[in-house]
Write an enzyme that holds these catalytic residues in place. Structure first.
Site, mmCIF file in Angstrom:
data_model
loop_
_atom_site.group_PDB
_atom_site.id
_atom_site.type_symbol
_atom_site.label_atom_id
_atom_site.label_comp_id
_atom_site.label_asym_id
_atom_site.label_seq_id
_atom_site.Cartn_x
_atom_site.Cartn_y
_atom_site.Cartn_z
ATOM 1 N N TYR A 29 -7.464 5.961 -3.306
ATOM 2 C CA TYR A 29 -6.409 5.131 -2.707
ATOM 3 C C TYR A 29 -6.280 3.808 -3.463
ATOM 4 C CZ TYR A 29 -4.306 1.821 0.602
ATOM 5 O OH TYR A 29 -3.528 0.839 1.173
ATOM 6 N N GLU B 134 -7.706 -3.492 -1.224
ATOM 7 C CA GLU B 134 -8.568 -2.388 -1.662
ATOM 8 C C GLU B 134 -8.591 -2.306 -3.205
ATOM 9 O OE1 GLU B 134 -10.392 -0.581 0.490
ATOM 10 O OE2 GLU B 134 -11.013 1.068 -0.799
ATOM 11 N N SER C 255 -2.592 -3.827 -1.974
ATOM 12 C CA SER C 255 -3.726 -3.875 -1.038
ATOM 13 C C SER C 255 -4.949 -4.564 -1.636
ATOM 14 C CB SER C 255 -4.103 -2.438 -0.682
ATOM 15 O OG SER C 255 -5.363 -2.388 -0.087
#
Ligand code: NAP
Ligand code: GDD
Length: 329
Positions: A147, A125, A123
């Site tokens: 996460y 992220e 990701s």
């Protein structure tokens, strides 16, 4: 007929990837975890065409058993606890699913059949507090949530098993991608569903957090095509998948309310409870490697994405209204 295992098949990406693999002639095995209520909304239309196998990323034996029973040539690991705010309230569980779950699946591959090709859903992220703009495969990671930290682990264990055990393992570093099947808790679908409800008189306001953060938003069916392409190459590698454009949440609001001729400022209420302990302010990806090596490019623009999501939500809520009217008649 090749066989592919998709973990997270009940999720947004899993459902689109299963459709794509069926079209390509695969036998598709969808791994689902046990829940007290069946949650097949996104795969109901293909439920008879895929095989469902019960398994959980927390349970090593279930992963080994599925690989032994179905003998897939490709495994796509899309299952995860994927909602960033939940990762702050449940950091250990997020680590178990999103980080250690990847190792459990890679170990199952190593034990059962190391020739299986493996895709890991990494990701953007992971870039978090970004070290450069735009972000590419060479940009250092600086995750800003449990996460993101878990995804960094998943990314590096994928690289490590590729280098240690010669497994064909790829990590796709995908930027945000959306669709009418997106979970309603994510900001895009929360907004487009809110717009439809307000337009139809079902809601009066929409409560949101940080409107300044910027994301590189693409269309999910385009992104699952990139996953599949990664597993069809001569050599495994890691790829950024993104549109190369960034927009703020505020721009998303302007575009989506504008599509139904409403002014977002009359309906949006900023609510501190939706702010995160640490924010990712700006994401924008450089997908030139995916373009060069996979021949991948996005097909849906930001404006088209917003409009198709708003239209799908209008249709959904209109149907609900008709159903309610029919049942009360
Ligand atoms: P999603 O809609 O939240 O779907 C997640 C899936 O994982 C669901 O099918 C869920 O099953 C399953 N799952 C969760 N925990 C599990 C467990 N312990 N064992 C087995 N299955 C489990 O996510 P998505 O948007 O499709 O994203 C797919 C993957 O890509 C995720 O790994 C996500 O982190 C990653 N990713 C997504 C984006 C994006 O913008 N969408 C961008 C980059 C990376 P239930 O239905 O039972 O909950
Ligand atoms: N969810 C949500 N709800 N986000 C809000 C809200 C709100 O009410 N108000 C503002 N936001 C802001 C968040 O603070 C964040 O900056 C941005 O909208 C996007 O939030 P999400 O849609 O929840 O997505 P995300 O970027 O945190 O994470 C998604 O993309 C990642 C890829 O970068 C998820 O799909 C992750 O699983 C994925 O890895």
């Amino acid at each position: 007929m090749p066989t592919a295992l998709v973990t997270g098949v009940t999720g947004q990406d899993g459902s689109y990837l299963a459709e794509l693999l069926l079209k390509q002639g695969y036998k598709v095995i969808g791994m689902v975890r046990r829940t007290s209520t069946i949650n097949f909304d996104r795969i109901r239309h293909i439920q008879d065409e895929i095989e469902i196998a019960q398994g959980d990323l927390l349970d090593q034996l279930s992963l080994i058993s599925i690989l032994q029973e179905y003998r897939p040539q490709e495994v796509y690991n899309l299952a995860a606890q994927s909602f960033v705010p939940t990762s702050f309230s449940q950091p250990v569980l997020t680590g178990e699913f999103t980080a250690l779950g990847v190792t459990r699946l890679l170990d199952a591959i190593r034990i059962v059949d190391p020739s299986i090709r493996f895709y890991q859903a990494s990701s953007s992220e992971m870039f978090g507090k970004v070290r450069e703009v735009p972000q590419s495969e060479d940009t250092p990671f600086y995750p800003r949530s449990p996460y993101g930290v878990a995804k960094v682990y998943g990314h590096w264990i994928t690289v490590n098993y590729r280098e240690s055990y010669d497994i064909y393992a790829c990590s796709g570093i995908l930027f945000n991608h959306e669709s009418p099947r997106r979970g309603l808790e994510f900001v895009t679908h929360k907004i487009t569903s809110g717009v439809a409800r307000i337009k139809l008189g079902l809601s009066k306001e929409l409560r949101l957090g940080n409107l300044d953060s910027r994301r590189d938003w693409g269309y999910a069916p385009d992104y699952v095509r990139a996953m599949w392409l990664m597993l069809q190459q001569d050599n495994p590698d890691d790829y950024v998948v993104a549109t190369g454009e960034t927009h703020s949440v505020r721009e998303f609001l302007e575009e989506s309310f504008g599509h139904v001729d409403l002014d977002w400022q009359e309906f949006v209420v900023q609510d501190d409870s939706y702010y995160r302990p640490a924010e990712v302010d700006l994401l924008v990806g450089d997908a030139s490697k995916a373009g060069r090596q996979l021949g991948w490019e996005p097909s849906v623009s930001f404006g088209e994405l917003v409009r198709l999501m708003v239209d799908a939500d209008l249709e959904y809520w209109q149907r609900q209204l008709k159903r309610d009217a029919a049942s009360s008649a």
